[in-house]
Design an enzyme around this catalytic site. Structure first.
Site, mmCIF file in Angstrom:
data_model
loop_
_atom_site.group_PDB
_atom_site.id
_atom_site.type_symbol
_atom_site.label_atom_id
_atom_site.label_comp_id
_atom_site.label_asym_id
_atom_site.label_seq_id
_atom_site.Cartn_x
_atom_site.Cartn_y
_atom_site.Cartn_z
ATOM 1 N N ASP A 7 0.855 -1.190 0.000
ATOM 2 C CA ASP A 7 0.000 0.000 0.000
ATOM 3 C C ASP A 7 0.890 1.238 0.000
ATOM 4 O O ASP A 7 2.006 1.210 0.538
ATOM 5 C CB ASP A 7 -0.920 0.022 1.224
ATOM 6 C CG ASP A 7 -1.869 1.211 1.191
ATOM 7 O OD1 ASP A 7 -2.624 1.335 0.204
ATOM 8 O OD2 ASP A 7 -1.860 2.024 2.128
ATOM 9 N N GLU A 9 0.731 5.688 0.465
ATOM 10 C CA GLU A 9 -0.019 6.899 0.785
ATOM 11 C C GLU A 9 0.612 8.030 -0.008
ATOM 12 O O GLU A 9 1.846 8.064 -0.190
ATOM 13 C CB GLU A 9 0.012 7.196 2.279
ATOM 14 C CG GLU A 9 -0.513 6.080 3.168
ATOM 15 C CD GLU A 9 -1.958 5.694 2.916
ATOM 16 O OE1 GLU A 9 -2.690 6.513 2.310
ATOM 17 O OE2 GLU A 9 -2.353 4.588 3.301
ATOM 18 N N GLU A 52 -6.154 18.409 2.770
ATOM 19 C CA GLU A 52 -7.037 17.254 2.616
ATOM 20 C C GLU A 52 -6.279 15.952 2.847
ATOM 21 O O GLU A 52 -6.773 15.026 3.484
ATOM 22 C CB GLU A 52 -7.661 17.247 1.215
ATOM 23 C CG GLU A 52 -8.575 18.422 0.920
ATOM 24 C CD GLU A 52 -7.808 19.690 0.549
ATOM 25 O OE1 GLU A 52 -6.560 19.613 0.416
ATOM 26 O OE2 GLU A 52 -8.445 20.751 0.411
ATOM 27 N N HIS A 150 -5.370 6.598 7.573
ATOM 28 C CA HIS A 150 -4.786 5.727 6.564
ATOM 29 C C HIS A 150 -3.269 5.657 6.771
ATOM 30 O O HIS A 150 -2.583 6.681 6.726
ATOM 31 C CB HIS A 150 -5.099 6.246 5.158
ATOM 32 C CG HIS A 150 -6.525 6.070 4.762
ATOM 33 N ND1 HIS A 150 -6.930 5.120 3.854
ATOM 34 C CD2 HIS A 150 -7.653 6.708 5.167
ATOM 35 C CE1 HIS A 150 -8.248 5.195 3.704
ATOM 36 N NE2 HIS A 150 -8.699 6.149 4.495
ATOM 37 N N ASP A 155 -2.476 -0.636 6.676
ATOM 38 C CA ASP A 155 -3.403 -1.040 5.620
ATOM 39 C C ASP A 155 -2.913 -2.292 4.907
ATOM 40 O O ASP A 155 -3.716 -3.138 4.497
ATOM 41 C CB ASP A 155 -3.590 0.104 4.617
ATOM 42 C CG ASP A 155 -4.520 1.189 5.142
ATOM 43 O OD1 ASP A 155 -4.982 1.066 6.290
ATOM 44 O OD2 ASP A 155 -4.784 2.158 4.409
#
Length: 227
Positions: A7, A9, A52, A150, A155
């Protein structure tokens, strides 16, 4: 068979518009079993972290400022994954970011054929049903309560559990497959490593006491007391 559950980010949605990777997390599986080996790194994106993205990942400019740039970790990442199948949820997203970063470094890119998309697997297995990672955790009763933000490694660990459920559990072939003695980059035979930390016992004190009482009734030298 070696697989890497992966994963990333990122600062946003499109590397061609200036977005960058800020975290990579990988969990190694061998014959569908976790080996305890992981790869995890935070990365300085060399650009401000949008508000965000900060709300989603909790990774701010101050935290990332002293982290290595992708150019400093790209080769170590490739050395870890090698030619293993990459198990990714929504693989096209992570692969476009990884390959953009690798391309900017003039390093070999990862072919899409190396990726296995668990989002596609879930949609084929459960047509019309929600297929997000959180939705699949609810479906398979996987605890994801620690996923308040997250994080790539967390994850990946959760996705590893989801992936094993999607393909039929931890032993999809019922243990009948022949052992695959895959070799590493330097030619040595790869073998699963022991867990760095033993799994905690799942037996309650009441169950342990009941078992001890049962064994005490079996005579002087029951099997459970032999060294």
């Amino acid at each position: 068979m070696r697989e890497i559950v992966l994963d990333t980010e990122t600062t946003g949605f499109d590397p061609e518009q200036g977005d960058r990777i800020v975290e990579i997390g990988c969990v190694e599986l061998y014959n569908h079993m976790p080996t305890g080996e992981t790869y995890h790194v935070y990365i300085n994106p060399e650009r401000p972290m949008p508000e965000e993205a900060f709300k989603v990942h909790g990774l701010g400019d101050d935290f990332l400022r002293d982290k290595p740039k992708f150019a400093e970790v790209g080769q170590s990442f490739l050395d870890f994954v090698r030619d293993a199948k990459l198990v990714i949820h929504n693989a096209s997203f992570d692969m476009k970011f990884l390959n953009a970063e690798l391309r900017w470094m003039n390093l070999p890119q990862l072919p899409m054929s190396q990726a296995l998309d668990t989002l596609e697997i879930a949609r084929k297995r459960f047509p019309g049903a929600p297929a997000s990672l959180d939705a699949l955790c609810r479906r398979f009763a996987i605890d994801n309560s620690s996923r308040t933000l997250h994080g790539a490694l967390l994850d990946s660990e959760i996705l590893a559990e989801v992936y094993l459920e999607l393909i039929g559990g931890r032993q999809p072939d019922f243990g009948l497959a022949t052992v695959d003695h895959s070799t590493g980059a330097n030619g040595e035979v790869w073998r699963p490593r022991p867990r760095p930390n033993p799994l905690p016992s799942r037996i309650s004190e009441k169950e342990a006491a009941a078992h001890a009482e049962f064994v005490a009734k079996l005579g002087d030298n029951p099997l459970w007391n032999r060294k």
